[in-house]
Write a protein that holds these residues in place. Structure first.
Motif, short mmCIF file in Angstrom:
data_model
loop_
_atom_site.label_atom_id
_atom_site.label_comp_id
_atom_site.label_asym_id
_atom_site.label_seq_id
_atom_site.Cartn_x
_atom_site.Cartn_y
_atom_site.Cartn_z
N TYR A 1 0.95 -0.85 -0.11
CA TYR A 1 -0.11 0.40 0.30
C TYR A 1 0.58 1.72 0.00
O TYR A 1 0.40 2.57 -0.64
N GLY A 2 2.20 1.13 1.17
CA GLY A 2 3.13 2.46 0.77
C GLY A 2 2.74 3.02 1.44
O GLY A 2 3.38 4.73 2.57
N GLU A 3 1.32 2.52 2.69
CA GLU A 3 1.12 3.89 3.91
C GLU A 3 0.83 2.64 4.87
O GLU A 3 0.30 0.84 4.50
N TRP A 4 0.87 3.20 6.53
CA TRP A 4 -0.26 2.34 7.48
C TRP A 4 -1.21 2.91 7.43
O TRP A 4 -2.37 3.66 7.41
N ILE A 5 -2.11 1.34 7.34
CA ILE A 5 -3.92 1.45 7.46
C ILE A 5 -4.64 0.98 9.15
O ILE A 5 -5.49 0.93 8.06
#
Length: 406
Positions: A99-103
């Motif tokens: 994702y490229g981020e913390w979800i």
């Protein structure tokens, strides 16, 4: 969901290119995609390998519970650390990489950050305890049971988890903090904090979790290797093989047939026994040296990049000066220790491999036997009872169906 996926990847790739001080062109995007694919494949391989190998370790210890030793307790503790890493850390790191981020929310970020520090500290401290146990077993084997008792074993394992908890709590209560870093794929301590007190925590963590274990392991395994070498030299020095060879090579006495026939087998047996003993000591010495080297190189290969990045970001007070791929690779190698530890500390033992093979073959044989019994079970018509009955034919007989018609 797929749109968020693509947006996360684009943000991650754009961020990587901006870190390099250049605009993101097609070649840069392709290169970052290749890096993403390599790291993702590596994490997936580590996850599958770690879960399977550590499951085999649990199965092995469960089957040999009656012969469970103190050394097995330390190995089981290390296996528990590896399972926590594989089940709690790696899946979320893999998702964040994609994702490229913390979800997963702020609360779970704090939880995974704490678990990451906690498990990493427990793993390195457990390696120290295992090295001390091997030191006592090899250097002073006659006093091993007096030095490493079961109560002391439980105390050392408890101390490992308590120390790991004490090390991991400060960021929760305000001494530094946990936050998500894109290139580290997971929520970790903010290594590049400009607060000097936070830097003190980073250096404290490096000293307790890496520098101190490294010093202890280097000293312990060097002593183990020297002790094995000294014992081997004493054994070869006390062996009768050199004297027998010297006497037989320089003796001018010619024996008659009767004496030659009676003494030759004795000399041959002595020579064979002592030669075998010397070869066994050579082999043990070599195995000890190889084991020490493998343990040391595994520890260095998995943990040195991780703690080196921590030191660099702490001293430079910035993560921009450390290449993004190096940051990602350092975390990936640290996670890979969960797959390497079972190979080095459990399955390198021939006895452990043999016991696991026996367990698996026994299960395979049991399943094969049940299948064969199903095929050998035949339905036979009994004319006296006027009903069909199930009859298990003997293996020597040819399977057949019988039916009598009046």
């Amino acid at each position: 969901m797929s749109g968020q996926h693509d947006d996360g990847r684009i943000r991650s790739l754009t961020f990587n290119c901006s870190m390099a001080g250049a605009s993101c062109d097609v070649e840069d995007m392709t290169l970052e995609t290749v890096k993403l694919t390599l790291i993702g494949t590596f994490l997936l391989f580590v996850f599958l390998t770690s879960t399977s190998l550590n499951s085999f370790v649990f199965l092995l210890f469960y089957k040999k519970f009656k012969s469970f030793t103190i050394s097995n307790c330390f190995q089981l503790n290390l296996t528990a650390c590896n399972c926590l890493t594989a089940l709690i850390i790696i899946p979320f790191a893999f998702a964040s990489l994609i994702y490229g981020e913390w979800i997963f929310g702020l609360v779970w970020c704090q939880v995974t950050g704490f678990v990451l520090n906690f498990v990493f500290a427990a793993s390195t401290l457990t390696l120290v305890v295992i090295s001390i146990d091997r030191y006592c077993a090899i250097v002073s084997p006659l006093h091993y049971r007096m030095k490493i008792t079961r109560m002391r074993c439980y105390f050392m394992i408890g101390a490992v988890w308590v120390i790991a908890g004490i090390i991991s709590i400060p960021p929760v209560v305000g001494w530094n903090k946990f936050e998500f870093r894109t290139h580290k794929m997971i929520c970790t301590v903010k290594w590049d904090s400009d607060n000097k007190y936070d830097s003190y925590y980073n250096l404290f963590l490096v000293c307790i979790c890496f520098a101190l274990p490294l010093i202890v392991m280097v000293w312990v395994y060097s002593v183990i290797f020297r002790a094995a070498k000294l014992i081997s030299q004493k054994t070869r020095r006390n062996s009768l093989v050199p004297r027998i060879l010297e006497e037989t090579s320089h003796s001018p006495i010619i024996l008659d047939k009767r004496r030659r026939s009676s003494t030759a087998p004795i000399l041959g047996r002595k020579f064979s026994v002592h030669k075998l003993g010397a070869l066994l000591w050579y082999r043990d010495e070599w195995r000890t040296a190889v084991t020490s080297i493998i343990v040391f190189l595994t520890f260095i290969g998995c943990w040195l990049p991780y703690f080196t990045v921590i030191i660099l970001e702490t001293l430079l007070q910035s993560d921009h000066k450390v290449p993004p791929f190096v940051q990602t690779l350092s975390i990936a190698l640290a996670l890979a220790s969960s797959a390497m530890d079972p190979l080095v500390y459990v399955f390198r033992s021939h006895k452990s491999r043999q016991e696991l093979r026996e367990i698996l073959l026994r299960k395979h044989a049991a399943s094969s036997e049940s299948i064969s019994k199903q095929y050998m079970t035949q339905e036979v018509y009994d004319p006296l009872k006027q009903r069909s009955s199930v009859q298990l034919l003997d293996e020597k007989c040819v399977p057949y169906f019988t039916r009598t018609v009046k």
